[in-house]
Scaffold this active site. Structure first.
Site, PDB file in Angstrom:
ATOM      1  N   ASP B  72       0.821  -1.203   0.000  1.00 10.34           N
ATOM      2  CA  ASP B  72       0.000   0.000   0.000  1.00 10.34           C
ATOM      3  C   ASP B  72       0.863   1.265   0.000  1.00 10.34           C
ATOM      4  O   ASP B  72       0.494   2.280  -0.597  1.00 10.34           O
ATOM      5  CB  ASP B  72      -0.929   0.013   1.226  1.00 10.34           C
ATOM      6  CG  ASP B  72      -2.144  -0.887   1.007  1.00 10.34           C
ATOM      7  OD1 ASP B  72      -2.271  -1.492  -0.074  1.00 10.34           O
ATOM      8  OD2 ASP B  72      -2.976  -0.990   1.928  1.00 10.34           O
ATOM      9  N   ASN B 146      -3.471   9.030   2.705  1.00  9.72           N
ATOM     10  CA  ASN B 146      -4.019   8.408   3.910  1.00  9.72           C
ATOM     11  C   ASN B 146      -4.316   9.434   4.998  1.00  9.72           C
ATOM     12  O   ASN B 146      -5.441   9.605   5.409  1.00  9.72           O
ATOM     13  CB  ASN B 146      -3.020   7.390   4.502  1.00  9.72           C
ATOM     14  CG  ASN B 146      -3.256   5.979   4.015  1.00  9.72           C
ATOM     15  OD1 ASN B 146      -4.255   5.688   3.373  1.00  9.72           O
ATOM     16  ND2 ASN B 146      -2.324   5.093   4.327  1.00  9.72           N
ATOM     17  N   ASP B 147      -3.255  10.093   5.474  1.00  7.86           N
ATOM     18  CA  ASP B 147      -3.446  10.918   6.656  1.00  7.86           C
ATOM     19  C   ASP B 147      -2.363  11.962   6.850  1.00  7.86           C
ATOM     20  O   ASP B 147      -1.229  11.798   6.420  1.00  7.86           O
ATOM     21  CB  ASP B 147      -3.523  10.038   7.917  1.00  7.86           C
ATOM     22  CG  ASP B 147      -2.414   8.993   7.968  1.00  7.86           C
ATOM     23  OD1 ASP B 147      -1.265   9.307   7.586  1.00  7.86           O
ATOM     24  OD2 ASP B 147      -2.692   7.862   8.393  1.00  7.86           O
ATOM     25  N   ARG B 157       5.745  12.756  25.167  1.00  9.72           N
ATOM     26  CA  ARG B 157       5.627  14.186  25.389  1.00  9.72           C
ATOM     27  C   ARG B 157       4.276  14.620  24.854  1.00  9.72           C
ATOM     28  O   ARG B 157       3.874  14.209  23.777  1.00  9.72           O
ATOM     29  CB  ARG B 157       6.742  14.939  24.631  1.00  9.72           C
ATOM     30  CG  ARG B 157       8.146  14.573  25.078  1.00  9.72           C
ATOM     31  CD  ARG B 157       8.442  15.040  26.500  1.00  9.72           C
ATOM     32  NE  ARG B 157       8.489  16.492  26.591  1.00  9.72           N
ATOM     33  CZ  ARG B 157       9.575  17.228  26.304  1.00  9.72           C
ATOM     34  NH1 ARG B 157      10.687  16.641  25.910  1.00  9.72           N
ATOM     35  NH2 ARG B 157       9.537  18.526  26.428  1.00  9.72           N
ATOM     36  N   ARG B 174      -4.840  18.625  24.763  1.00  8.83           N
ATOM     37  CA  ARG B 174      -3.524  18.149  25.174  1.00  8.83           C
ATOM     38  C   ARG B 174      -3.509  16.646  24.917  1.00  8.83           C
ATOM     39  O   ARG B 174      -4.317  15.909  25.457  1.00  8.83           O
ATOM     40  CB  ARG B 174      -3.264  18.415  26.657  1.00  8.83           C
ATOM     41  CG  ARG B 174      -3.146  19.889  26.966  1.00  8.83           C
ATOM     42  CD  ARG B 174      -2.866  20.140  28.439  1.00  8.83           C
ATOM     43  NE  ARG B 174      -1.535  19.719  28.792  1.00  8.83           N
ATOM     44  CZ  ARG B 174      -1.233  18.838  29.757  1.00  8.83           C
ATOM     45  NH1 ARG B 174      -2.185  18.281  30.466  1.00  8.83           N
ATOM     46  NH2 ARG B 174       0.006  18.508  29.999  1.00  8.83           N
ATOM     47  N   ALA B 188      -6.024   2.517   7.973  1.00  9.63           N
ATOM     48  CA  ALA B 188      -4.587   2.444   8.257  1.00  9.63           C
ATOM     49  C   ALA B 188      -4.331   2.923   9.699  1.00  9.63           C
ATOM     50  O   ALA B 188      -4.929   2.401  10.631  1.00  9.63           O
ATOM     51  CB  ALA B 188      -3.817   3.268   7.231  1.00  9.63           C
ATOM     52  N   LEU B 191      -7.168   3.648  12.217  1.00  3.16           N
ATOM     53  CA  LEU B 191      -7.917   2.504  12.756  1.00  3.16           C
ATOM     54  C   LEU B 191      -7.245   1.994  14.033  1.00  3.16           C
ATOM     55  O   LEU B 191      -7.924   1.700  15.029  1.00  3.16           O
ATOM     56  CB  LEU B 191      -8.005   1.396  11.712  1.00  3.16           C
ATOM     57  CG  LEU B 191      -8.969   0.246  12.013  1.00  3.16           C
ATOM     58  CD1 LEU B 191     -10.398   0.737  12.159  1.00  3.16           C
ATOM     59  CD2 LEU B 191      -8.906  -0.810  10.909  1.00  3.16           C
ATOM     60  N   SER B 192      -5.919   1.904  14.020  1.00  2.06           N
ATOM     61  CA  SER B 192      -5.199   1.524  15.247  1.00  2.06           C
ATOM     62  C   SER B 192      -5.486   2.519  16.367  1.00  2.06           C
ATOM     63  O   SER B 192      -5.495   2.159  17.541  1.00  2.06           O
ATOM     64  CB  SER B 192      -3.685   1.490  15.006  1.00  2.06           C
ATOM     65  OG  SER B 192      -3.326   0.461  14.130  1.00  2.06           O
TER      66      SER B 192
END
Lengths: 294, 294, 294, 294
Positions: B72, B146-147, B157, B174, B188, B191-192
């Site tokens: 992919d 995708n993102d 952090r 935050r 992708a 989803l996690s």
């Protein structure tokens, strides 16, 4: 010139605070140059009310604005019965902080004044239509503004069904059921079930599995134009229920098919000017405050 | 008559299985009445290749189909560089089971034959455009299929930023960061991170907070037409990174503003006929098998 | 010398595959120097069985091993009725892949041979005891190996209750209910509800809220020595149900108090040698395969 | 008679509010019949302080109570350095609402008075020990009160490792990393990552995967007596980091093994009388307020 000519009043029954707000509304509105009608069912709790009384269907036909005093549930009910007409719906909040009924009871006169002056925010919300078929015959149909839920009827029982979107097979699922939610409903039951928040102007529907047996099952967002079909598996030895906005609408049996799609009729909600969906999220969901540990 | 006149071949580098599939493709395609070009970078790993070699930009200009052999990630890369042209992109899967590259290497000749005969499924996928502004000046811009992800650059952090949608304030957050994902990216990284699956044809974007401090933060789905703006708080004492499809694209600093919106250019993906998004979900996500206990 | 002198056989009713496995067991065991008894209820489905028949309570008194053929539900049932005795319980799996019944039906003779030779893995699992009090009187009590669940009885209805641990107030909760699960139950319903996996040897209990109204509600793990108390709020206008291992055990009413704590009696489960809890997790939960996209 | 004879003062640096609270503490304590020492590092920010100054290690040796003014991070740091000694630790909260530092700065004199009178709640919290081995040699070791985290060091990169508990293989995982948290840490980073809340008196550890590739990966709670081992896969082409309470402690490489287990030394925390863990949860996590829609 007033924005509205005929206003109907609807209130949640058996609530003193609702009656108090209704009385304030009546006092205020009868001094304005508008016609004011009282919902028939609501009037039964207000014996001293001197307004003309009208059945719900007549309110829909004669009014151009319905003011609902109550919680989100009262608005949902009004919206289902008035969808498709041009009448606008406004909510005075007498439940817990609501996503739909967002005028504070303290500000009734001030906000109503603004709204009569045409200062308001209008949004159209779509509804979901749900049809149950048995042996190819339509046996039941209902309308929901928040969600259609398929569930086992009894607790601690799994149901099995096949899910199709636009006639394409999605999955066979064993779970406690399925929530099919509009953007309006995405901040209600679907949110407790792990679904995403969907902006009210989104043309989409989310399907949220209830305690699925398969841990990789996830909420699925599809186009608002898609048609969802659930086929109740022959394997079920119970009768899954279908609810619309939490009201039982049908009891299905093995072999039944349930179709859910966008309803052709829209509900017309109005909010005070300056209304912000995200502001309601911040208040209701406590986004302002940090919670996880340092 | 063939559906395509000029086909470009692109492969993931340094992969024996990719070279094997490319050679099978070359054997097959050179017997068809199509012109075949080899991507310049890919050709470096194929010394015996007798095809005409062309730079990526030339492929975009001359070809009407690009076949990508890889995972992919290879498709994402090709789609970013070819978006906005009319060239179609097809993936031969040489990664793990993919959502985008969905032709099995065993079926290369059979599937390519079908596709040359015009038997394929075409879909347009939108991309996201990301712009970083400092003191009102555009300092960086990138494209993602995708993102777009905002993250602290260093682990463990928190970063603090304000989120706006269509210039309306959503929240001050935050968290470890934010994933802004297209429907393509919803299966992708998002989803996690707990985001919903979004059907590829949905005109929507989801914002998924990364380990938010506020436990009631949830994924939010908004219209694909909305503009997202992140204002990096002055309170940050680190430099949040912005990545597009996992590639670092900019390092921001306190006071910067990051805008993400739908890109004007579309990618044209093709799939074998009979392609089903939900079938890929079932395979990849293991929906077929029950997992939670009895 | 055999590890066991008297073996009782119990099977899930109305299942051909169970009868087939029982027959194989009978053939094998009657050739060994052990006494074999058939459970009375199970024998009703096996008319040709020549074994001595005994009621469940007699099995508990006379046997030192009970072999259960069926799914996890059959083991739960046997464990509840035999807890506190020294009799050991072994499961031959005839349901879906199980966490408790883990001997494959194909390996019945081989595994039984090992076990009779003393090659097995023994583990003690604790049970939960649930007591319902009305006006200070105990009105109902039950035992669960997996979980005690408080739920509204009807769907799409919230219940309200107060939660105490060791008489310390935890929270007032509005939700669809609460799962109180042992480590054994942590891979069953509690897992679908978002609870953690707990290793079977852990002396702990997890409380998992069902679709809580408050989004920051989370599963809470407490010591197995703690006592949980639920006070059904007077505000409820329905009758919450209490189930033990999915069986309805009591219908509560406003003002009732429900106490759940570790039961004094343990169940003795045995597994084939080489048994691994995590191996079962890998198989059942599909941990071997990558699922989220690249 | 006072409960404590020698009290050490420690404060978060570079914070005006901390200095204000320290000054109030000094005023109050110097009027009591106790010896008061000022931490050397803290004293650098308090030039006018007339107290005897002592290094951190000397504080541990001479004091029987350390008062920490700051946030949970300051307590974590003090607890790590003082674990194993008998010195008790008390926190005056100068961060956001904390789980560990729970005395309000407004009530310093009142609460200190109670505590000197012996009216306090003592609890022992265990720490985690983390050891990194390369080619069988210990190359690094650290101590954590909240959590040990394995992460890729860079963002948007997956790491691959094998997880063992008590030398039993659990799974091979591809993820953004793993949080290994004590009950103390269960309300910190692990909670944002989806882990359960664990009561402080629980002898258990939770392992929370960070954005696992496998959607069925879940938090796993194991006994506090278990030993966790992570084997960094040879496949990794980056160097995963190990942090203890958010501080980078080691950079690992392919082939390394990381062991995490309960540390032999305990930290002695004291709280004001009437302290309630669940009360802190209610305040910090906003359990009092309903959030999901009606």
């Amino acid at each position: 010139m007033q924005s509205f000519k005929c206003i109907g009043l609807v209130g949640r029954l058996a609530s003193e605070s609702t009656q108090y707000s209704l009385n304030r509304l009546v006092s205020f509105l009868t001094k304005q140059s508008v016609e004011v009608l009282m919902d028939e069912e609501t009037s039964s709790a207000m014996p001293d009310c001197s307004l003309e009384i009208a059945a719900r269907s007549e309110l829909g036909a004669r009014c151009d604005l319905i003011v609902v005093v109550g919680g989100d549930g009262s608005i949902l009910s009004a919206a289902r019965s008035l969808a498709g007409s041009k009448v606008k719906i406004l909510g005075i909040n007498r439940g817990r902080l609501g996503f739909l009924a967002d005028i504070s009871p303290d500000a009734v006169e001030y906000r109503m004044g603004e709204i009569l002056d045409g200062q308001y925010f209008l949004e159209e919300r779509f509804l979901l239509e749900c049809q149950v078929f048995r042996d190819g015959q339509l046996i039941s149909q209902g309308v929901a503004m928040n969600d259609v839920v398929l569930h086992p009827g009894k607790f601690i029982r799994m149901i099995e069904f096949e899910l199709y979107v636009d006639d394409e097979f999605v999955c066979r699922q064993r779970s406690d059921g399925l929530i099919i939610s509009s953007p309006t409903g995405s901040t209600a039951y679907a949110l407790s079930g792990g679904g995403p928040i969907m902006h009210p102007n989104l043309n989409a529907v989310v399907m949220v599995p209830l305690y699925p047996h398969t841990l990789s099952s996830r909420p699925i967002v599809i186009s608002g134009e898609s048609k969802i079909r659930l086929a109740i598996s022959e394997a079920n030895n119970l009768n899954p229920h279908v609810t619309c906005d939490g009201q039982t609408h049908a009891v299905s049996q093995a072999g039944d098919e349930i179709e859910v799609m966008k309803c052709g009729r829209l509900a017309q909600l109005i909010h005070p000017k300056g209304h912000s969906f995200f502001e309601t999220c911040r208040s209701k969901l406590g986004w302002a405050s940090d919670t996880a540990g340092d």
